[in-house]
Design an enzyme around this catalytic site. Structure first.
Site, PDB file in Angstrom:
ATOM      1  N   LYS A  15       1.325   4.098   6.982  1.00 39.86           N
ATOM      2  CA  LYS A  15       0.587   5.003   6.094  1.00 39.86           C
ATOM      3  C   LYS A  15       1.129   6.423   6.230  1.00 39.86           C
ATOM      4  O   LYS A  15       1.888   6.735   7.144  1.00 39.86           O
ATOM      5  CB  LYS A  15      -0.904   5.012   6.457  1.00 39.86           C
ATOM      6  CG  LYS A  15      -1.648   3.693   6.221  1.00 39.86           C
ATOM      7  CD  LYS A  15      -1.908   3.441   4.751  1.00 39.86           C
ATOM      8  CE  LYS A  15      -2.657   2.120   4.547  1.00 39.86           C
ATOM      9  NZ  LYS A  15      -1.893   0.935   5.024  1.00 39.86           N
ATOM     10  N   SER A  33       0.816  -1.212   0.000  1.00 38.25           N
ATOM     11  CA  SER A  33       0.000   0.000   0.000  1.00 38.25           C
ATOM     12  C   SER A  33       0.854   1.268   0.000  1.00 38.25           C
ATOM     13  O   SER A  33       0.324   2.369  -0.104  1.00 38.25           O
ATOM     14  CB  SER A  33      -0.924   0.010   1.226  1.00 38.25           C
ATOM     15  OG  SER A  33      -0.172   0.145   2.404  1.00 38.25           O
TER      16      SER A  33
END
Lengths: 211, 211
Positions: A158, A121
């Site tokens: 993230k 991701s």
DNA sequence: TATGATAACAGACAAAAGTATGTTTTAAAA
DNA sequence: TTTTAAAACATACTTTTGTCTGTTATCATA
């Protein structure tokens, strides 16, 4: 030894001592003497004294092998690497430590750890599956920082964002959605300060830590 | 000190010595004695002797502060980082060294160096502009490896390929073309074994390298 | 409780290492 | 060339450190 121009032998001795210290083997005055083929202890001693006076070395008086590098230069520590992350409150258990890797940092010990990343991701930020991120738990978090967070007991890496007063966790891969977790489900573990990728087998440092 | 169960003090002493060694400060027998409030030197000495016999420590006989960690645990060395790469034959000049970073590797010293990457021709492989690649000059090169090569005096990081008996240097970014340099214009400097990215300011170890 | 192994203590000696004083030789600058 | 500072040498002394021999106390197990 032969006479050299002022400063030359001084610098060479500094290099020698520096290397020995970084290797974890502080030399004695006489070892310096021998390394430079000097016929008098004092020859080495006065160079070392001068290096201390210049601030290039530090001396612990009286102690043998007492020369040290000033703190700023020496700042290499070992950070634990954890593979799987335990659910629940985030604390590093000894059982989870895969090993240690050397890290240079001026921050206090025990505030940096390594985490093995799984998933893709964050590939647009150059963080690939299997990479190790080094995380500092004591850093302030600002928008744009890459963070390790726990959402509903799951650990993720993230980018940290704010929107409308709410925290957003943004992937860096267009195939993934932005997360907007409720505050009570979110824990920011720390800030990613370094990314490492080992293209050959990695041999971690130090296993025997029981007792 | 108080009597403890067999093995307990032994392990504590091992922890103590290990930490001191990783900190670059090998202890004397009497420092171990003092750290554990023992009233006899021999108390510390026999524990240290036992640790050596068990293989958990190594001793340089006769030398002061002569205890060391076995090589497998200690295997951390310093690799020089070079920013710009000099034209011409590839050799690392002291002047070009930005500093040093700690690397764990079992290979011989002086075969690993760090290179700061410029350009985005390898972003799909997770190597971004500004990253540091660690290069081993003594590795065998196989197709698929990421290598540092010199083409016409320019240094580049690319994937190593073979096609029709000729060497190809393949970027990992579709915007860039494959290179097929003539053999006489090509030098393979080494194989990339690690990629590092510092997201905070990096403080390299050791600056004053002149002389 | 008896026994062997481990742990801790005591004191001493020799070698290693830190430190000090003074002299001679060479480099750098006036 | 003269002068001053740095570099290298010679020697001695003190402290630290490694090492040794032997004794006493506690633990683990039968």
């Amino acid at each position: 030894m032969a006479y050299t121009k002022p400063g030359v032998t001084r610098n060479r001795i500094y290099q020698f001592v520096r290397k020995r210290l970084l290797d974890g083997e502080p030399p004695t005055v006489r070892e310096v003497q021998a390394a430079f083929h000097m016929r008098a202890v004092q020859s080495a001693k006065s160079h070392l004294d001068a290096l201390v006076k210049e601030g290039r070395l530090i001396k612990v008086p009286g102690k043998s092998r007492g020369y040290r590098l000033p703190a700023a230069i020496h700042s290499s520590q070992l950070a634990p690497i954890i593979g799987r992350v335990p659910a629940g409150p985030f604390n590093i258990a000894i059982e989870d430590i895969e090993g240690y890797i050397p890290v240079q940092s001026s921050t206090e010990e025990h505030t940096i750890f390594g985490l093995r990343v799984s998933g893709d991701s964050m590939t647009d930020a150059g963080i690939m599956d299997g990479d190790i991120v080094l995380v500092r738990t004591s850093s302030e978090i600002h928008p744009g920082d890459i963070v390790v967070a726990m959402v509903d007991g799951e650990t993720t890496v993230k980018e940290f964002r704010r929107a409308n007063g709410q925290v957003q966790l943004q992937p860096r891969n267009t195939a993934y959605p932005i997360l907007s977790p409720a505050p009570e489900d979110l824990t920011i573990v720390g800030k990613v300060i370094e990314v490492r990728r080992y293209l050959e087998g990695i041999s971690l440092i130090g296993e025997q830590l029981n007792g």
